[in-house]
Design an enzyme around this catalytic site. Sequence first.
Site, short mmCIF file in Angstrom:
data_model
loop_
_atom_site.label_atom_id
_atom_site.label_comp_id
_atom_site.label_asym_id
_atom_site.label_seq_id
_atom_site.Cartn_x
_atom_site.Cartn_y
_atom_site.Cartn_z
N LEU A 1 0.82 -1.22 0.00
CA LEU A 1 0.00 0.00 0.00
C LEU A 1 0.86 1.26 0.00
CD1 LEU A 1 -2.70 -0.99 2.66
CD2 LEU A 1 -2.57 -1.59 0.24
N ALA A 2 2.13 1.14 0.30
CA ALA A 2 2.98 2.34 0.40
C ALA A 2 3.09 3.02 -0.96
CB ALA A 2 4.36 1.97 0.93
N THR B 1 -4.88 1.70 -9.20
CA THR B 1 -5.80 2.83 -9.02
C THR B 1 -6.59 3.18 -10.27
OG1 THR B 1 -5.86 5.23 -8.71
CG2 THR B 1 -3.78 4.33 -9.45
N GLU C 1 -7.00 6.05 -11.24
CA GLU C 1 -6.30 7.15 -11.94
C GLU C 1 -5.64 6.65 -13.22
OE1 GLU C 1 -5.72 10.66 -11.34
OE2 GLU C 1 -7.54 10.30 -10.19
N TYR D 1 1.73 10.54 -11.16
CA TYR D 1 1.29 9.50 -10.22
C TYR D 1 0.67 8.33 -10.99
CZ TYR D 1 -1.97 7.16 -7.00
OH TYR D 1 -2.67 6.22 -6.28
N LYS E 1 1.91 4.43 -11.20
CA LYS E 1 1.03 3.31 -10.80
C LYS E 1 0.83 2.33 -11.95
CE LYS E 1 -0.39 3.72 -6.47
NZ LYS E 1 -0.23 2.65 -5.49
N ARG F 1 -8.87 9.93 6.33
CA ARG F 1 -8.31 10.30 5.02
C ARG F 1 -7.34 11.47 5.22
NH1 ARG F 1 -6.86 9.03 -0.14
NH2 ARG F 1 -8.48 9.50 -1.69
P1 NAP Z 1 -1.88 7.26 2.10
O1 NAP Z 1 -2.80 7.54 3.22
O2 NAP Z 1 -1.24 8.40 1.38
O3 NAP Z 1 -0.73 6.28 2.64
C1 NAP Z 1 0.45 6.06 1.92
C2 NAP Z 1 1.41 5.27 2.77
O4 NAP Z 1 2.65 5.11 2.03
C3 NAP Z 1 1.81 5.97 4.08
O5 NAP Z 1 1.92 4.99 5.09
C4 NAP Z 1 3.18 6.56 3.76
O6 NAP Z 1 4.00 6.75 4.88
C5 NAP Z 1 3.74 5.45 2.88
N1 NAP Z 1 4.89 5.87 2.10
C6 NAP Z 1 5.03 6.99 1.35
N2 NAP Z 1 6.26 7.01 0.79
C7 NAP Z 1 6.92 5.92 1.22
C8 NAP Z 1 8.22 5.40 1.02
N3 NAP Z 1 9.13 6.03 0.27
N4 NAP Z 1 8.56 4.23 1.61
C9 NAP Z 1 7.68 3.59 2.42
N5 NAP Z 1 6.43 4.04 2.66
C10 NAP Z 1 6.05 5.19 2.07
O7 NAP Z 1 -2.60 6.38 0.98
P2 NAP Z 1 -3.95 5.50 1.10
O8 NAP Z 1 -5.11 6.36 0.76
O9 NAP Z 1 -3.93 4.73 2.34
O10 NAP Z 1 -3.76 4.53 -0.14
C11 NAP Z 1 -3.06 3.30 -0.01
C12 NAP Z 1 -2.54 2.88 -1.38
O11 NAP Z 1 -3.64 2.73 -2.28
C13 NAP Z 1 -1.60 3.87 -2.04
O12 NAP Z 1 -0.67 3.12 -2.78
C14 NAP Z 1 -2.50 4.65 -2.98
O13 NAP Z 1 -1.75 5.17 -4.06
C15 NAP Z 1 -3.46 3.56 -3.43
N6 NAP Z 1 -4.80 3.99 -3.79
C16 NAP Z 1 -5.52 4.75 -2.94
C17 NAP Z 1 -6.82 5.11 -3.28
C18 NAP Z 1 -7.66 5.96 -2.36
O14 NAP Z 1 -8.68 6.48 -2.83
N7 NAP Z 1 -7.31 6.07 -1.08
C19 NAP Z 1 -7.38 4.66 -4.50
C20 NAP Z 1 -6.60 3.84 -5.32
C21 NAP Z 1 -5.32 3.50 -4.95
P3 NAP Z 1 3.97 8.13 5.72
O15 NAP Z 1 2.82 7.97 6.67
O16 NAP Z 1 5.29 8.14 6.37
O17 NAP Z 1 3.77 9.23 4.75
O1 G4F Z 2 -9.19 13.99 -3.60
P1 G4F Z 2 -8.27 14.06 -4.75
O2 G4F Z 2 -6.94 14.71 -4.53
O3 G4F Z 2 -8.14 12.58 -5.29
P2 G4F Z 2 -7.63 11.98 -6.69
O4 G4F Z 2 -6.79 12.93 -7.44
O5 G4F Z 2 -8.82 11.44 -7.38
O6 G4F Z 2 -6.68 10.80 -6.19
C1 G4F Z 2 -7.07 9.93 -5.13
O7 G4F Z 2 -7.82 8.86 -5.66
C2 G4F Z 2 -7.07 8.02 -6.56
C3 G4F Z 2 -8.04 6.95 -7.07
O8 G4F Z 2 -8.73 7.44 -8.19
C4 G4F Z 2 -5.89 7.43 -5.82
F1 G4F Z 2 -5.19 6.61 -6.64
C5 G4F Z 2 -5.00 8.54 -5.32
O9 G4F Z 2 -3.93 7.97 -4.55
C6 G4F Z 2 -5.81 9.46 -4.41
O10 G4F Z 2 -6.17 8.74 -3.26
O11 G4F Z 2 -8.98 14.86 -5.96
C7 G4F Z 2 -10.24 14.48 -6.46
C8 G4F Z 2 -10.74 15.53 -7.44
C9 G4F Z 2 -9.71 15.94 -8.50
O12 G4F Z 2 -10.34 16.03 -9.75
C10 G4F Z 2 -9.24 17.32 -8.06
O13 G4F Z 2 -8.85 18.17 -9.12
O14 G4F Z 2 -11.03 16.72 -6.70
C11 G4F Z 2 -10.53 17.84 -7.42
N1 G4F Z 2 -10.30 18.92 -6.49
C12 G4F Z 2 -10.96 20.12 -6.51
N2 G4F Z 2 -10.48 20.93 -5.56
C13 G4F Z 2 -9.41 18.97 -5.50
C14 G4F Z 2 -9.50 20.23 -4.91
N3 G4F Z 2 -8.54 18.04 -5.04
C15 G4F Z 2 -7.76 18.36 -3.98
N4 G4F Z 2 -6.92 17.42 -3.49
N5 G4F Z 2 -7.82 19.60 -3.38
C16 G4F Z 2 -8.68 20.57 -3.81
O15 G4F Z 2 -8.71 21.68 -3.29
#
Ligand code: NAP
Ligand code: G4F
Length: 336
Positions: free
Chosen positions: A82-83, A127, A129, A151, A155, A186
Amino acid sequence: MFQKRALITGITGQDGAYLAKFLIEKGYKVTGTYRRSSTRNFWRLHYLDVKKDISLLPVDLLDQTSIMHALREVEPDEVYNLAAQSFVGDSFAEPQATAEITGIGSLRVLDSIRFLNPNIRFYQASTSEMYGNANQTGQSENTPFHPASPYANAKLFAHWNVVNYRKAYNLFATTGILFNHESPIRGIDFVTKKITDGVARIKLGMSEKLLLGNLEAKRDWGFAGDYVKAMWMMMQQSVADDYVIATGETHSVREFCEAAFSRVGLDYTKYVEVDKKFLRPHDVVFLKGDPSKAKRILGWDPSETSFISLVNMMVDADMEKYQNPERQMKQFLKHI
Ligand code: NAP
Ligand code: G4F
């Protein structure tokens, strides 16, 4: 009794904490990796009250030795990778770091497994994305990828390595193509949390405006607690595969604002303003997943938490955070 061992990279993140809780409840011995830094970042593990039930090891995905050390120490049955540098916005400012951590970092874990113990099961956090803007009706496992950020490129590199390693080396290497999933823990940079935190601050008189970027972008938002269950389900199959995990519904950022402000009786149009600073050089404008395969094969139910209950859960948690800070602090202090 045989106890399964899981290693979670990125346990300090949102999904890491929820997955740890889920696996502990399933009876696993859970070890998580964290990055060495000058300040500890275990607040999500405290929030879900799992810190006391897990072991921690320092691992940086930039450093293969640390990954191999963790694998040798833990001897896991399952590794959940997940990192990542997971914030799309930042990936434009730090494209090379994102590629190194999010792309090559995953390959380092895969290669370490291949060399140390190819029987370990591997999960990659892929993802939505990766789809980018090419398809604006809905995305499944068969939809072509057109990544639109550093990003997403990183991925996609990781994703195809998993698919290829599965075939080339017969690894049990699975990917979950997860659409956006949110929760009270989050990260504050992501739009949902930024909105619900802003709503609470405005309602309680701590702030006057909420500045956002693209309000018309649409996302398929689910609850993180439901999504980590899907990760585990994928790892219990007899064959590794790729699965879309999504709700099948899409909502705009504007709709999220409307719902979040109305939870506390406010009209979002009076508080939300667009600031160009938050617009991305290239934004993904429409995501809507088709989770039929996960439903059919895994038996995963995408509709456990509705959009409105997710928004309400996040707003309520942020109101509570500001109204009862002592309670949160007590919970935190109990464990350090
Ligand atoms: P998150 O809250 O940003 O957590 C990311 C984790 O990765 C944190 O524990 C962070 O550590 C660690 N990390 C960052 N850089 C690292 C490095 N160089 N070496 C080791 N660990 C590192 O993300 P999340 O929302 O839980 O998502 C988990 C995974 O699912 C990610 O890979 C994300 O890209 C993917 N994903 C998320 C979503 C979503 O909507 N949440 C959707 C699709 C895919 P620190 O705490 O030290 O920063
Ligand atoms: O919440 P976001 O930053 O999420 P985004 O870019 O969709 O990425 C997240 O979901 C992905 C899965 O599809 C993960 F892979 C990724 O690691 C991450 O968890 O932005 C969502 C939308 C974007 O279109 C952005 O342009 O919200 C729009 N937005 C509008 N105002 C904003 C803002 N996003 C952020 N972060 N901050 C704003 O002020």
